[in-house]
Scaffold this active site. Structure first.
Site, PDB file in Angstrom:
ATOM      1  N   GLU A  59       0.616  -1.081  -0.134  1.00  0.00           N
ATOM      2  CA  GLU A  59      -0.108   0.155   0.013  1.00  0.00           C
ATOM      3  C   GLU A  59       0.961   1.226  -0.075  1.00  0.00           C
ATOM      4  OE1 GLU A  59      -4.119  -0.775   2.338  1.00  0.00           O
ATOM      5  OE2 GLU A  59      -2.166  -1.215   3.556  1.00  0.00           O
ATOM      6  N   GLY A  85     -12.520  -5.567   6.545  1.00  0.00           N
ATOM      7  CA  GLY A  85     -13.546  -6.657   6.048  1.00  0.00           C
ATOM      8  C   GLY A  85     -15.124  -5.993   6.453  1.00  0.00           C
ATOM      9  N   ILE A 107     -10.933 -11.290  11.222  1.00  0.00           N
ATOM     10  CA  ILE A 107     -12.385 -11.787  11.205  1.00  0.00           C
ATOM     11  C   ILE A 107     -12.720 -12.664   9.936  1.00  0.00           C
ATOM     12  CG2 ILE A 107     -14.838 -11.423  11.953  1.00  0.00           C
ATOM     13  CD1 ILE A 107     -13.023 -10.225  13.967  1.00  0.00           C
ATOM     14  N   MET A 130      -7.744  -4.083  11.872  1.00  0.00           N
ATOM     15  CA  MET A 130      -6.874  -4.684  13.069  1.00  0.00           C
ATOM     16  C   MET A 130      -6.003  -3.193  13.535  1.00  0.00           C
ATOM     17  SD  MET A 130      -6.128  -8.334  11.660  1.00  0.00           S
ATOM     18  CE  MET A 130      -5.167  -8.763  13.386  1.00  0.00           C
ATOM     19  N   GLU A 131      -6.128  -1.828  13.256  1.00  0.00           N
ATOM     20  CA  GLU A 131      -5.256  -0.805  13.611  1.00  0.00           C
ATOM     21  C   GLU A 131      -6.009   0.326  13.916  1.00  0.00           C
ATOM     22  OE1 GLU A 131      -4.659  -2.357  10.589  1.00  0.00           O
ATOM     23  OE2 GLU A 131      -3.335  -3.984  11.203  1.00  0.00           O
ATOM     24  N   ASP A 186     -12.979  -7.767   1.643  1.00  0.00           N
ATOM     25  CA  ASP A 186     -13.672  -9.221   2.088  1.00  0.00           C
ATOM     26  C   ASP A 186     -14.994  -8.898   2.937  1.00  0.00           C
ATOM     27  OD1 ASP A 186     -12.865  -9.886   4.999  1.00  0.00           O
ATOM     28  OD2 ASP A 186     -11.067  -8.830   4.053  1.00  0.00           O
TER      29      ASP A 186
HETATM   30  N1  ADE Z   1      -8.620  -6.680   7.279  1.00  0.00           N
HETATM   31  C1  ADE Z   1      -8.945  -6.850   6.144  1.00  0.00           C
HETATM   32  N2  ADE Z   1     -10.066  -7.868   6.239  1.00  0.00           N
HETATM   33  C2  ADE Z   1     -10.052  -8.175   7.339  1.00  0.00           C
HETATM   34  C3  ADE Z   1     -10.918  -9.108   8.429  1.00  0.00           C
HETATM   35  N3  ADE Z   1     -11.948  -9.827   7.619  1.00  0.00           N
HETATM   36  N4  ADE Z   1     -10.716  -8.803   9.689  1.00  0.00           N
HETATM   37  C4  ADE Z   1      -9.775  -8.097  10.342  1.00  0.00           C
HETATM   38  N5  ADE Z   1      -9.140  -7.261   9.575  1.00  0.00           N
HETATM   39  C5  ADE Z   1      -9.119  -7.173   8.268  1.00  0.00           C
END
Ligand code: ADE
Length: 252
Positions: A12, A78, A172, A193-194, A217
């Protein structure tokens, strides 16, 4: 202004590093901080790596050691809502740590001794970031994305959403898990996650910040399939185009 740009993954930031003028890199605490001019904005780019502690440390050092006045985080997430599709962008209005749970001492999700569950992002910076993302999706995305990838990931009508992003030290990858989070947090738009860690650091240090996430996703059993392909061929272009548009806006 000095803009700190944090991403979790190398793909990125690669393009941003290449676009930077007069770049110099300083290493500290197992991270490389690259300083220079990005489309006339004084900027510092750094990879946080993954997770809340990594992101919190990175944000803290950007402010305390590298003197940034504003922080933008770019990454993937996600989906946390059925209207938020793969290939859409979510710009945070607020962020929450979904794995924070100090019950019965404090309510679920509340960061102890702050009285807060949600940390609001900076409105002017988030407006500019959402505008930059929208400009990218409207006019640049088709030019820079491979038609085969548009087809493969179903990126026909990508949109920008604004709202709540939740972060935790968990990828997740099950419908049951994301549904359980959605039941507890009905206005959830995306999981990652951040972001909420950067939000807490910036709140405590009084630094304006904004977070953009490209939805990679649906946080279900298929979440990890094609994840790296999406990051390499789609999310990296989104991050580059949006940050470029943001710098143009901030410099004008
Ligand atoms: N980053 C991208 N997809 C994610 C997910 N499913 N869970 C946590 N962080 C993510």
């Amino acid at each position: 202004m000095r803009l700190g740009i944090i991403s979790a993954l190398h793909e990125e930031q690669q393009g941003l590093m290449e676009a930077m003028q007069g770049a110099t890199t300083l290493s500290h605490g197992m991270r490389d901080y690259t300083l220079g001019l990005l489309w006339n904005i004084d900027a510092v780019c750094v990879l946080s790596r993954i997770g809340k502690v990594a992101a919190a440390m990175t944000a803290t050092l950007l402010v305390e050691k590298f003197g940034v006045t504003h922080i933008v985080f770019t990454g993937v997430a996600g989906s946390g809502d059925k209207l938020v599709k793969v290939g859409d962008i979510v710009v945070a209005e607020a962020l929450l740590q979904h794995d924070m749970d100090a019950r019965p001492l404090f309510p679920r999700f509340e960061v102890p001794l702050t009285g807060l569950q949600r940390f609001a992002s900076d409105l002017p910076l988030s407006e500019q970031l959402a505008g930059a993302a929208d400009d990218f999706l409207r006019s640049d995305a088709r030019l820079v994305l491979d038609p085969l990838e548009i087809q493969a990931f179903g990126l026909q009508q990508p949109r920008v959403h604004r709202g709540l992003i939740a972060s935790g030290d968990q990828f997740i990858g099950s419908a049951a898990h994301v549904n359980q989070l959605k039941a507890a947090i009905p206005d959830l738009l995306a999981v990652e996650m951040e972001g909420a860690a950067v939000a807490q650091v910036c709140f405590e240090l009084g630094v304006p910040y904004a977070v953009m996430r490209t939805v990679s996703d649906n946080a279900n059993e298929e979440a990890a399939v094609d994840f790296m392909r999406f990051v390499q061929s789609v999310a990296s272009r989104y991050a580059f185009g949006t940050i470029r548009n943001l710098c143009w806006r901030l410099a004008s």
